[in-house]
Design a protein around this motif. Structure first.
Motif, PDB file in Angstrom:
ATOM      1  N   ARG A  90      76.331  26.531  46.697  1.00  0.00           N
ATOM      2  CA  ARG A  90      76.778  25.128  46.495  1.00  0.00           C
ATOM      3  C   ARG A  90      76.318  24.642  48.036  1.00  0.00           C
ATOM      4  O   ARG A  90      76.160  22.747  47.898  1.00  0.00           O
ATOM      5  N   SER A  93      72.420  23.719  48.349  1.00  0.00           N
ATOM      6  CA  SER A  93      72.122  22.488  47.413  1.00  0.00           C
ATOM      7  C   SER A  93      72.405  20.958  48.300  1.00  0.00           C
ATOM      8  O   SER A  93      72.219  20.541  48.360  1.00  0.00           O
ATOM      9  N   ARG A  97      70.050  18.390  50.640  1.00  0.00           N
ATOM     10  CA  ARG A  97      70.374  16.948  50.232  1.00  0.00           C
ATOM     11  C   ARG A  97      70.202  16.309  51.889  1.00  0.00           C
ATOM     12  O   ARG A  97      69.122  15.038  51.481  1.00  0.00           O
ATOM     13  N   SER A 153      65.185  19.476  42.137  1.00  0.00           N
ATOM     14  CA  SER A 153      66.760  20.353  42.508  1.00  0.00           C
ATOM     15  C   SER A 153      68.177  19.676  42.321  1.00  0.00           C
ATOM     16  O   SER A 153      69.108  19.378  41.730  1.00  0.00           O
ATOM     17  N   ALA A 154      67.588  18.048  41.806  1.00  0.00           N
ATOM     18  CA  ALA A 154      68.623  16.774  41.095  1.00  0.00           C
ATOM     19  C   ALA A 154      68.680  17.289  40.426  1.00  0.00           C
ATOM     20  O   ALA A 154      68.352  17.548  39.448  1.00  0.00           O
ATOM     21  N   ARG A 155      70.354  17.416  40.074  1.00  0.00           N
ATOM     22  CA  ARG A 155      70.906  17.987  38.651  1.00  0.00           C
ATOM     23  C   ARG A 155      70.524  17.074  37.388  1.00  0.00           C
ATOM     24  O   ARG A 155      69.677  18.246  36.694  1.00  0.00           O
ATOM     25  N   ARG A 158      67.304  19.020  37.365  1.00  0.00           N
ATOM     26  CA  ARG A 158      67.005  20.701  37.349  1.00  0.00           C
ATOM     27  C   ARG A 158      67.350  21.044  35.638  1.00  0.00           C
ATOM     28  O   ARG A 158      67.383  22.285  35.462  1.00  0.00           O
ATOM     29  N   ARG A 159      68.815  20.185  35.083  1.00  0.00           N
ATOM     30  CA  ARG A 159      68.437  20.813  33.824  1.00  0.00           C
ATOM     31  C   ARG A 159      68.017  20.680  32.659  1.00  0.00           C
ATOM     32  O   ARG A 159      68.148  21.020  31.795  1.00  0.00           O
ATOM     33  N   TYR A 163      65.302  27.218  34.061  1.00  0.00           N
ATOM     34  CA  TYR A 163      65.420  28.138  35.801  1.00  0.00           C
ATOM     35  C   TYR A 163      64.670  29.003  36.654  1.00  0.00           C
ATOM     36  O   TYR A 163      64.532  28.585  37.360  1.00  0.00           O
ATOM     37  N   TRP A 166      62.032  26.056  38.091  1.00  0.00           N
ATOM     38  CA  TRP A 166      62.660  25.791  39.441  1.00  0.00           C
ATOM     39  C   TRP A 166      63.056  26.806  40.874  1.00  0.00           C
ATOM     40  O   TRP A 166      62.566  26.442  41.250  1.00  0.00           O
ATOM     41  N   ASP A 424      82.162  26.278  33.412  1.00  0.00           N
ATOM     42  CA  ASP A 424      82.028  25.725  34.706  1.00  0.00           C
ATOM     43  C   ASP A 424      83.446  24.798  34.615  1.00  0.00           C
ATOM     44  O   ASP A 424      84.189  24.224  35.516  1.00  0.00           O
ATOM     45  N   GLU A 450      77.414  30.063  37.309  1.00  0.00           N
ATOM     46  CA  GLU A 450      76.056  29.423  37.227  1.00  0.00           C
ATOM     47  C   GLU A 450      75.490  28.996  38.706  1.00  0.00           C
ATOM     48  O   GLU A 450      77.001  28.459  39.336  1.00  0.00           O
TER      49      GLU A 450
END
Ligand SMILES: Cc1cc2nc3c(=O)[nH]c(=O)nc-3n(C[C@H](O)[C@H](O)[C@H](O)COP(=O)(O)OP(=O)(O)OC[C@H]3O[C@@H](n4cnc5c(N)ncnc54)[C@H](O)[C@@H]3O)c2cc1C
Length: 451
Positions: A90, A93, A97, A153-155, A158-159, A163, A166, A424, A450
């Motif tokens: 976390r 990440s 930014r 890597s922006a959410r 990434r979604r 994996y 990325w 999560d 995750e």
């Protein structure tokens, strides 16, 4: 692997770094970095000079931040044990930014500042900088690479991405760091005439590079040669869930604690390229350890087909959701789905007397419950309370993990250390419910599956 026979790891695990101390060290490094600029800047005059100096500070901080980002992911044991892999991810990440913003700000401020000082426009100043200043072109490529890595890597991006895609794109960060390194000395005024600053800065980069090589490459190889881990048995536990029992030598030397996880690479034709994190679902014995895996994709699904004798490389142990976090005598373990794995190991090993441990285990249905017999045996053996809560909230007609239900069912809830592992969404909801029920945040310990 009958649970009652499994002893805890023999030697006490080494202590980890405290998260606040790590953040303080990072902040001190940032202050020292700004100090470099301060020492090299007797005065600032004119708008162009202000812009250029803002560009210098952002550039210096970007050069520092990128090293910190890499260090956070270097799998340095005191960080992994003390801070925890999920919190490190976390921080990485969030820091990523800021770093990308610093890199962009550095480029724009320097161009603008130079353009104002030279009374020219930003386009011609950009081409002058790119073509006439040493290593600026290379550094610009590095900056673009970092912006690209930040974008994937922006959410949202990434979604949509596998994996592995990325992950491999992310490795371009190393190339970016290497490309930008010489630029800092070639044009960074702080370093050009200050040898000690150059030496200290180089030492910082070299130390982190050495940590990466040592912990991410040399250590797994050393562990593989020392422990010679192989698949011993694959045991079906529930639909789509298998336990993989791993056999090896001197496994107690890993000093793995219950609640931790390993990165596991199976050296088979389909799986050798990927190292995936799986929690230990039982305490490690000198010649055996066990992971338990739910089929959620290519890697986890393939484990059901592993052959006995397949070679395995493990990295770790990692993770901070261990007994050392506990601050209260009473312990509440809350598992959701396959999140039972680390909590099953903690249930077995947490030092506690009869009546001090309670396990709440949420499962989608009765069929999905794993370790039922082991949990019953452990409950009897340890005098623990185990509640298996199977079925949807609609089927149960209430939410067993709401604040009200937790207060009603767990006597003196506020006096517990709570460990939570599950999807999560569930972890976030349970953490909020526990906070609502008066459990302080510092007594809630979570692990996410995750990164
Ligand atoms: C700390 C930790 C402990 C875990 N413990 C367990 C466990 O005990 N049992 C269990 O069944 N699952 C566990 N997981 C989840 C497990 O790692 C993923 O389900 C598995 O790696 C998915 O890979 P896949 O190829 O099957 O699926 P994919 O469809 O490729 O991936 C599904 C998701 O899993 C994650 N993932 C995939 N590969 C990796 C990787 N190499 N590293 C990190 N995350 C990855 C990504 O978030 C991805 O979106 C754990 C995860 C973490 C982070």
């Amino acid at each position: 692997m009958p649970s009652a026979q499994v002893p805890a790891a023999s030697a006490a695990p080494p202590a980890g770094a405290h998260p606040t101390a790590v953040l303080a060290a990072i902040a001190a490094g940032a202050a020292a970095t700004v100090g470099l600029w301060w020492a090299d800047t007797p005065s600032i005059t004119g708008f162009g000079n202000w812009l250029t100096n803002a560009g210098r500070i952002t550039g210096l901080l970007a050069g520092y931040a990128v090293v910190v980002l890499v260090a956070l992911m270097a799998r340095i044991p005191p960080l992994e044990r003390g801070v925890g892999a999920d919190r490190l991810a976390r921080w990485h990440s969030m820091g990523g930014r800021y770093t990308v913003s610093l890199v962009v700000a550095h480029g724009l401020l320097i161009i603008w500042g130079y353009a104002v000082t030279a009374h020219t426009d930003v386009i011609s100043q950009t081409s002058t900088l790119l073509l006439s200043y040493p290593d600026v072109l290379m550094a610009s490529v590095a900056g673009l690479l970092l912006v690209g890595v930040g974008a994937v890597s922006a959410r949202a991006a990434r979604r949509r991405m596998r994996y592995e895609t990325w992950y491999h794109l992310h490795l371009y960060t190393y190339l970016a760091v290497a490309l930008a390194f010489s630029h800092q000395f070639a044009t960074g005024a702080e370093f050009m005439n200050d040898r000690p600053a150059r030496v200290a800065w180089s030492a910082m980069y070299a130390t982190v590079a050495a940590a990466i090589v040592w912990y991410r490459f040399a250590t797994p190889v050393r562990q593989a040669l020392r422990h010679r881990v192989r698949v011993e048995q694959v045991v079906p536990e529930a639909p789509g869930v298998v336990s993989v029992v791993l056999a090896g030598r001197h496994l107690d030397e890993l000093r793995a604690e219950a609640g931790q996880f390993l990165r596991v690479r199976f050296l088979t034709r389909d799986l050798w390229w990927s190292s995936n994190p799986y929690s230990l679902s039982a305490p490690v014995q000198p010649t055996r350890m066990r992971i338990t895996v739910k089929d959620l994709g290519g890697h986890s699904g393939a484990l059901a087909r592993l052959r006995r004798g397949s070679r395995v490389v493990t990295e770790g142990p990692y993770g901070a959701m261990t007994a050392s976090r506990r601050r209260r005598r009473k312990v509440l373990l809350i598992a959701g789905g396959i999140g039972i794995t680390p909590l099953r190991a903690l249930l077995q090993t947490l030092p506690a007397g009869p009546g001090e441990i309670t396990l709440l285990y949420r499962a989608g249905s009765e069929r999905d419950v794993v370790f039922r017999e082991e949990l019953d045996a452990l409950a009897r053996h340890r005098g623990a309370r185990v509640h298996i809560l199977a079925g949807s909230r609609r089927q149960l007609r209430y939410d067993p993990l709401s604040s009200a239900a937790l207060i009603a069912n767990i006597p003196r809830l506020r006096e517990h250390s709570v460990y939570v592992c599950g999807p999560d969404g569930m972890t976030a909801a349970v953490t909020a419910a526990l906070r609502g029920a008066g459990v302080p945040r510092r007594h809630i310990h979570t692990e996410t599956f995750e990164f």
